[in-house]
Design a protein around this motif. Sequence first.
Motif, mmCIF file in Angstrom:
data_model
loop_
_atom_site.group_PDB
_atom_site.id
_atom_site.type_symbol
_atom_site.label_atom_id
_atom_site.label_comp_id
_atom_site.label_asym_id
_atom_site.label_seq_id
_atom_site.Cartn_x
_atom_site.Cartn_y
_atom_site.Cartn_z
ATOM 1 N N GLY A 47 -1.512 47.134 -5.445
ATOM 2 C CA GLY A 47 -1.500 46.209 -4.320
ATOM 3 C C GLY A 47 -0.574 45.030 -4.555
ATOM 4 O O GLY A 47 0.217 45.014 -5.502
ATOM 5 N N HIS A 48 -0.707 44.024 -3.687
ATOM 6 C CA HIS A 48 0.147 42.853 -3.768
ATOM 7 C C HIS A 48 -0.689 41.638 -4.172
ATOM 8 O O HIS A 48 -1.368 41.043 -3.338
ATOM 9 N N CYS B 278 -6.067 44.001 -8.327
ATOM 10 C CA CYS B 278 -5.205 44.360 -7.202
ATOM 11 C C CYS B 278 -3.882 44.929 -7.700
ATOM 12 O O CYS B 278 -3.396 45.942 -7.193
ATOM 13 N N ARG B 279 -3.306 44.288 -8.704
ATOM 14 C CA ARG B 279 -2.026 44.748 -9.243
ATOM 15 C C ARG B 279 -2.177 46.117 -9.894
ATOM 16 O O ARG B 279 -1.313 46.998 -9.728
ATOM 17 N N GLU C 184 4.064 40.883 -9.187
ATOM 18 C CA GLU C 184 3.788 42.278 -8.861
ATOM 19 C C GLU C 184 4.251 43.179 -10.014
ATOM 20 O O GLU C 184 5.032 42.761 -10.878
ATOM 21 N N GLU C 185 3.766 44.413 -10.007
ATOM 22 C CA GLU C 185 4.054 45.339 -11.092
ATOM 23 C C GLU C 185 5.552 45.521 -11.299
ATOM 24 O O GLU C 185 6.036 45.565 -12.436
ATOM 25 N N GLU C 186 6.309 45.619 -10.211
ATOM 26 C CA GLU C 186 7.753 45.798 -10.313
ATOM 27 C C GLU C 186 8.411 44.595 -10.987
ATOM 28 O O GLU C 186 9.335 44.737 -11.793
ATOM 29 N N THR C 187 7.923 43.389 -10.661
ATOM 30 C CA THR C 187 8.462 42.180 -11.284
ATOM 31 C C THR C 187 8.115 42.135 -12.762
ATOM 32 O O THR C 187 8.941 41.735 -13.606
ATOM 33 N N CYS D 201 -1.779 37.818 -5.221
ATOM 34 C CA CYS D 201 -1.406 36.531 -4.628
ATOM 35 C C CYS D 201 -0.705 35.612 -5.632
ATOM 36 O O CYS D 201 0.210 34.870 -5.255
ATOM 37 N N ASP E 260 -6.826 39.329 -8.714
ATOM 38 C CA ASP E 260 -5.389 39.603 -8.647
ATOM 39 C C ASP E 260 -4.992 40.715 -9.618
ATOM 40 O O ASP E 260 -4.188 41.582 -9.288
#
Length: 424
Positions: A222-223, A217-218, A229-232, A225, A214
Amino acid sequence: MESKHKFRKELELYLHIPFCVRKCNYCDFLSMPAEEEVRRHYVNCLLEEIRQKGGLCREYQVSTVFFGGGTPSLLAGVQIAELMEAIGNSFSVASDAEITIECNPGTLDRQKLLFYKNAGVNRLSIGLQSALDRELQLLGRIHTYGQFLENYDLARKMGFENINVDLISALPGQKTEDWEYTLRKVLELRPEHISAYSLMVEEGTPFYEQYGRDERCREQGGHPCYLPEEETEQEMYRLAGQMMNEKGYRRYEISNYARPGRECRHNIGYWRGISYLGLGIGSASLMERLRFSNIGSMEEYLEHCRGLGKGTLCFGSQSAGEFLGEQSLAGILQNAPELLNAEQVIALDKKQRMEEFMFLGLRMTEGVSRKEFKERFGAELEGVYGTVLQKLCSQGMLEQKEGRISLTEEGIFVSNYILSEFLL
């Protein structure tokens, strides 16, 4: 303790206490559970190391002492008092020294806090991490939020007026409203200092086995699981800054906030390049432009310190004690580092010191000073980093004002990339 104005050289002490009740799921620090007998032997050896190295630092005055871990509050209160007494007898300690001990909720009680107070400890750093019990359980913490509140309230009643609370955001499954709840609950307590870190999923931890994919991926946009996410993650960071500011806290470093005048002096010294001496297994030091670390094996550390205490370690025809008493710290590190339990001794050249000046100084919101750079290295900042500065300023990642260069709000979110740009 003596006045800090008598000495020219400032020194910070870090004492590594590697013991914990159990390893947290995210922790990659040098720490371990251990029986009381092992802890007792370790403290005895740490006392011996304090005595040996204190004699080599006569031209220094200690401005801060930091007990880190692990969980230093797992030791008996009398052991912390013994260590502080040895420091006072072996080093020159400033009368206004900042003395911090890291504590975990569930390991504090009235007797320990009384020992700390009487020994001169004047700052507590309490590892809360979250105000939600389900998140604490996920992290593998040994305590509940209720236990933290009990310990925090007890510390206040015992007269501690400088307390830091550690928090971690971007946890698996964490939502922005969860993080907001933790921030709100902690801000209601009005601690003097708050450290708010974003979770790092490190190799070799249970979290890496669960969330390593994960994390990668971040990092690649990516997204994930389970992880936010990076924006959050960035939203959580902005929220922390906003809520802290509204309550009178100032962000003075990427992840650290303080009420006016309550910044952590020990950490500021590290970011500004003050000499520091690490004591205990695996601890790092920077002195006389020499970077070195202690042996990281518990067995080897205990054996080494016992040998120093018994006088069985020798250098030529002299015992270790005789040799240490005649030499400077720098001389021993260069000629016989094994007598100081030192590994990986590196003499930093000018280029490396410039790099450290930049990527440590830029962590602070005040940034780095052009004037100080020139005073330290005899060169203009633009003459060394002109191209990098021009690029990062044009990208909106750095800003320049009043003779200082610092990260912008956008630059903070990609600080690892920016700091790497200053490697020559």
